[in-house]
Design an enzyme around this catalytic site. Structure first.
Site, PDB file in Angstrom:
ATOM      1  N   HIS A   1       5.894   7.352 -27.679  1.00  0.00           N
ATOM      2  CA  HIS A   1       5.053   8.396 -26.913  1.00  0.00           C
ATOM      3  C   HIS A   1       5.245   9.654 -27.616  1.00  0.00           C
ATOM      4  O   HIS A   1       4.550  10.531 -27.823  1.00  0.00           O
ATOM      5  CB  HIS A   1       5.292   8.312 -25.683  1.00  0.00           C
TER       6      HIS A   1
ATOM      7  N   ARG B   1       0.936  -1.386   0.159  1.00  0.00           N
ATOM      8  CA  ARG B   1      -0.039   0.062  -0.063  1.00  0.00           C
ATOM      9  C   ARG B   1       0.618   1.237  -0.221  1.00  0.00           C
ATOM     10  O   ARG B   1       0.173   2.123   0.393  1.00  0.00           O
ATOM     11  CB  ARG B   1      -0.968   0.145   1.185  1.00  0.00           C
TER      12      ARG B   1
ATOM     13  N   LYS C   1       2.601  11.057 -11.767  1.00  0.00           N
ATOM     14  CA  LYS C   1       1.703  10.392 -12.285  1.00  0.00           C
ATOM     15  C   LYS C   1       2.433   9.129 -12.599  1.00  0.00           C
ATOM     16  O   LYS C   1       3.424   8.825 -13.000  1.00  0.00           O
ATOM     17  CB  LYS C   1       1.236  10.935 -13.681  1.00  0.00           C
TER      18      LYS C   1
ATOM     19  N   GLU D   1      -4.652  17.030 -11.024  1.00  0.00           N
ATOM     20  CA  GLU D   1      -5.384  17.466 -12.095  1.00  0.00           C
ATOM     21  C   GLU D   1      -6.855  17.754 -12.065  1.00  0.00           C
ATOM     22  O   GLU D   1      -7.698  17.167 -12.816  1.00  0.00           O
ATOM     23  CB  GLU D   1      -5.160  16.195 -13.443  1.00  0.00           C
TER      24      GLU D   1
ATOM     25  N   ASN E   1      -1.268  18.133 -20.769  1.00  0.00           N
ATOM     26  CA  ASN E   1      -1.607  17.247 -22.046  1.00  0.00           C
ATOM     27  C   ASN E   1      -1.859  17.657 -23.228  1.00  0.00           C
ATOM     28  O   ASN E   1      -2.340  16.963 -23.918  1.00  0.00           O
ATOM     29  CB  ASN E   1      -3.145  16.694 -21.493  1.00  0.00           C
TER      30      ASN E   1
ATOM     31  N   LYS F   1       6.960  22.421 -14.417  1.00  0.00           N
ATOM     32  CA  LYS F   1       6.034  21.398 -14.000  1.00  0.00           C
ATOM     33  C   LYS F   1       6.038  21.180 -12.853  1.00  0.00           C
ATOM     34  O   LYS F   1       4.749  21.306 -12.180  1.00  0.00           O
ATOM     35  CB  LYS F   1       6.697  20.041 -14.656  1.00  0.00           C
TER      36      LYS F   1
ATOM     37  N   HIS G   1      -2.210  10.055 -27.587  1.00  0.00           N
ATOM     38  CA  HIS G   1      -2.603   8.738 -27.085  1.00  0.00           C
ATOM     39  C   HIS G   1      -3.278   7.755 -27.803  1.00  0.00           C
ATOM     40  O   HIS G   1      -3.497   6.675 -27.974  1.00  0.00           O
ATOM     41  CB  HIS G   1      -3.215   9.313 -25.659  1.00  0.00           C
TER      42      HIS G   1
ATOM     43  N   GLU H   1       8.405  17.031 -25.803  1.00  0.00           N
ATOM     44  CA  GLU H   1       7.767  17.247 -24.224  1.00  0.00           C
ATOM     45  C   GLU H   1       8.502  18.722 -24.013  1.00  0.00           C
ATOM     46  O   GLU H   1       7.843  19.550 -23.293  1.00  0.00           O
ATOM     47  CB  GLU H   1       8.031  16.458 -23.398  1.00  0.00           C
TER      48      GLU H   1
ATOM     49  N   HIS I   1      -1.465  15.300 -26.107  1.00  0.00           N
ATOM     50  CA  HIS I   1      -1.549  14.037 -25.751  1.00  0.00           C
ATOM     51  C   HIS I   1      -3.108  13.215 -26.132  1.00  0.00           C
ATOM     52  O   HIS I   1      -3.288  12.303 -26.067  1.00  0.00           O
ATOM     53  CB  HIS I   1      -1.616  13.979 -24.289  1.00  0.00           C
TER      54      HIS I   1
ATOM     55  N   ARG J   1      -3.796  21.385 -14.267  1.00  0.00           N
ATOM     56  CA  ARG J   1      -2.516  20.153 -14.844  1.00  0.00           C
ATOM     57  C   ARG J   1      -3.026  19.902 -16.092  1.00  0.00           C
ATOM     58  O   ARG J   1      -1.995  19.188 -16.595  1.00  0.00           O
ATOM     59  CB  ARG J   1      -2.442  19.247 -13.606  1.00  0.00           C
TER      60      ARG J   1
HETATM   61  O1  LIG Z   1       2.312  15.076 -15.689  1.00  0.00           O
HETATM   62  C1  LIG Z   1       0.989  15.330 -16.392  1.00  0.00           C
HETATM   63  O2  LIG Z   1       0.389  15.588 -15.705  1.00  0.00           O
HETATM   64  C2  LIG Z   1       1.133  15.064 -17.783  1.00  0.00           C
HETATM   65  O3  LIG Z   1       0.025  15.120 -18.355  1.00  0.00           O
HETATM   66  C3  LIG Z   1       2.199  15.018 -18.397  1.00  0.00           C
HETATM   67  C4  LIG Z   1       2.227  13.954 -19.873  1.00  0.00           C
HETATM   68  O4  LIG Z   1       3.054  14.744 -20.723  1.00  0.00           O
HETATM   69  C5  LIG Z   1       2.453  12.617 -19.628  1.00  0.00           C
HETATM   70  O5  LIG Z   1       2.859  12.038 -20.666  1.00  0.00           O
HETATM   71  C6  LIG Z   1       1.673  11.837 -18.818  1.00  0.00           C
HETATM   72  O6  LIG Z   1       1.880  10.622 -18.311  1.00  0.00           O
HETATM   73  C7  LIG Z   1       0.061  11.706 -19.303  1.00  0.00           C
HETATM   74  O7  LIG Z   1      -0.723  11.611 -18.373  1.00  0.00           O
HETATM   75  P1  LIG Z   1      -2.247  11.028 -18.638  1.00  0.00           P
HETATM   76  O8  LIG Z   1      -2.908  11.536 -17.492  1.00  0.00           O
HETATM   77  O9  LIG Z   1      -2.599  11.877 -19.712  1.00  0.00           O
HETATM   78  O10 LIG Z   1      -2.074   9.707 -18.935  1.00  0.00           O
END
Ligand SMILES: O=C(O)C(=O)C[C@@H](O)[C@H](O)[C@H](O)COP(=O)(O)O
Length: 372
Positions: free
Chosen positions: A269, A124, A146, A239, A247, A229, A254, A188, A250, A243
Site C-alpha cells: 500500500h 452489530r 476506517k 469524510e 487520500n 489525523k 489504490h 504516509e 491514494h 477528511r
Molecule cells: O483515514 C483516512 O481517511 C484515510 O484516507 C487514510 C488513508 O491513508 C488510508 O489508507 C485509508 O484506509 C484509505 O481510505 P479509503 O477511504 O480511501 O479507502
C-alpha cells in the site's frame, strides 16, 4: 518504559479516545485494556506478527485478568477479503467474544482494517482496540475508524466507520519491521506534511533517518501524524469534506494496488501511495496549479527514502492508461461519475479537486508511461 506520549481524539462523549505512543506498550498493555472493562479480548493478528508479539501481549493482558484468544491470518493485503473476514468473525464468535468484551487488532494496516470491520459488524458492534505494529498503521490507519476489506472491484469498498476505544502504538515494534515496510509507512508520514504542514515536510527532509533508525524522531513523527489525523477526524469523521485530504496519493495508489491484484510481492500500500503522491504533484504541476519545483522536491525526497515515484517502478508493469482509469472509476471519492483527486498548490497546500476530466488524466498517464 518511559511515559508514553498521548494524543487525544476528541470525538463526542464516550467516543473520544487516546492514542498512546512509546516503547514497551505491548508489554505494558494490561492496565490500559483492563481499564476499558470487559472480561475477554479476541486478538486478531497475522502469522508474521504472532510469533513476535502475540504471547507477550496475551500474557500482559492475562496478568490483568483478561481472558485472551488469538486468531492469526496470513500476512498481506490478500487477507482483506470476504473469506478472511468470515473466518475472523467465526473465530471471534467461537471465542464467545461478547459486546462488552474487546476485539484487538495486533498488527499492521491489514490486520487493523480487517479486525476493525469484524468488530464493527460482530453482534452489530463490539468494542475495538488498535495495537498497531507497523509504521503505516501507527501514523495513519489505526486512527480514525476506517475499517474494511477489498473487493475484486477495488480497495476498501466494503467497510464501516468504527472508532477504536484506544490505540497503543508501541514504537519498539518498528525495530523488527523490514526496511521495505518501514519505507512504505514513511510514505504516509510524508503525506501529513504534504497535505497541510510544509514545516513538517521540511522537518521530515531533515529527520527521516532518525525515524527509520529508532531515534526520538520516531515518536515525534508518530505523534505529529496522529495529532494531524486526530484533528481532521474530529472535524469530519465520516469524510463529508476535509477528511478526503488524507487520500492524497491514494486515487492513483489504490488503482495500482488493484491492478497488481493486491500482490505484496509487486506492490504494498505505502509504495502505491508514494507513486500516487508523486503523480498527484506532477499532475498538479501539469495543470498549472503548483510549481514544477515542488513536484520535483516531493519526488526527490520520497526517492531518497527509498520509495518508488514512477509508474514504471511497479514490477510487472502498471497497466495502460485506460486500465488505470478503469480501476480509478470505483474510487469512493467519485461523484456523479466524475473523478475527485487530491491535488496541491504547493507543499503543504493540498486541496480537494472534484470533477477532474478523464481525458486530462488519460493524457497525463500516457505521458507518464511514455516518459520511461
Ligand atoms: O483515514 C483516512 O481517511 C484515510 O484516507 C487514510 C488513508 O491513508 C488510508 O489508507 C485509508 O484506509 C484509505 O481510505 P479509503 O477511504 O480511501 O479507502
Amino acid at each position: 518504559m518511559t511515559d508514553p506520549l498521548t494524543v487525544r481524539v476528541p470525538l463526542d462523549g464516550a467516543r473520544a479516545y487516546d492514542i498512546l505512543i512509546g516503547r514497551g506498550l505491548i508489554d505494558a498493555a494490561g492496565p490500559h485494556l483492563a481499564a476499558l472493562g470487559g472480561r475477554a479480548a479476541g486478538i486478531v493478528t497475522d502469522e508474521t506478527v504472532a510469533p513476535l508479539y502475540a504471547e507477550r501481549f496475551r500474557a500482559a493482558l492475562e496478568r490483568h485478568g483478561l481472558r485472551t484468544s488469538v486468531v492469526a491470518v496470513e500476512p498481506g493485503e490478500g487477507s482483506k477479503s470476504y473469506a478472511h473476514y468470515a473466518r475472523v468473525c467465526d473465530a471471534l464468535l467461537g471465542m464467545r467474544i461478547e459486546r462488552g468484551d474487546l476485539v484487538v487488532a495486533l498488527g499492521g494496516g491489514v490486520v487493523g482494517d480487517l479486525a476493525g470491520f469484524a468488530a464493527a459488524t460482530l453482534r452489530r458492534g463490539v468494542r475495538f482496540v488498535q495495537v498497531p505494529t507497523s509504521l503505516l498503521a501507527q501514523v495513519d490507519s489505526s486512527v480514525g475508524g476506517k475499517t474494511g476489506i477489498n473487493s475484486p472491484h477495488g480497495k476498501n469498498l466494503i467497510g464501516a466507520f468504527h472508532q477504536p476505544r484506544l490505540v497503543l502504538a508501541d514504537t519498539a515494534a518498528l525495530d523488527t519491521l523490514s526496511e521495505r515496510e518501514m519505507r512504505a509507512g514513511y510514505a504516509e508520514v510524508a503525506k501529513y506534511g504534504l497535505i497541510g504542514d510544509a514545516d513538517f515536510f521540511g522537518w521530515c527532509e531533515a529527520n527521516w533517518r532518525g525515524i527509520f533508525s529508532g531515534g526520538p524522531e520516531r515518536e515525534e513523527a508518530v505523534a505529529a501524524c496522529c495529532r494531524a489525523k486526530a484533528g481532521v477526524v474530529t472535524r469530519d469523521e465520516r469524510e463529508d469534506g476535509e477528511r478526503a485530504l488524507l487520500n492524497l496519493g491514494h486515487t492513483f495508489g489504490h488503482a495500482l494496488e488493484r491492478i497488481v491484484g493486491y500482490d505484496p510481492a509487486r506492490l504494498v500500500h505505502g509504495e502505491g501511495v508514494a507513486i500516487g503522491t508523486a503523480l498527484a504533484f506532477r499532475f498538479s504541476a501539469r495543470l498549472g496549479l503548483c510549481a514544477g519545483q515542488d513536484a520535483g522536491r516531493v519526488a526527490n525526497h520520497l526517492a531518497l527514502a527509498g520509495l518508488p515515484t514512477r509508474l514504471q517502478a511497479v514490477p510487472g508493469g502498471p497497466g495502460d492508461a485506460d486500465a488505470l482509469l478503469d480501476a480509478m472509476a470505483q474510487d469512493k471519492k467519485v461523484r456523479d461519475g466524475a473523478l475527485t483527486f487530491i491535488l496541491a498548490r504547493g507543499i503543504g497546500q493540498s486541496f480537494i479537486a472534484p470533477g477532474i476530466d478523464r481525458d486530462a488524466v488519460r493524457a497525463f498517464l500516457q505521458d507518464e508511461l511514455a516518459a520511461g
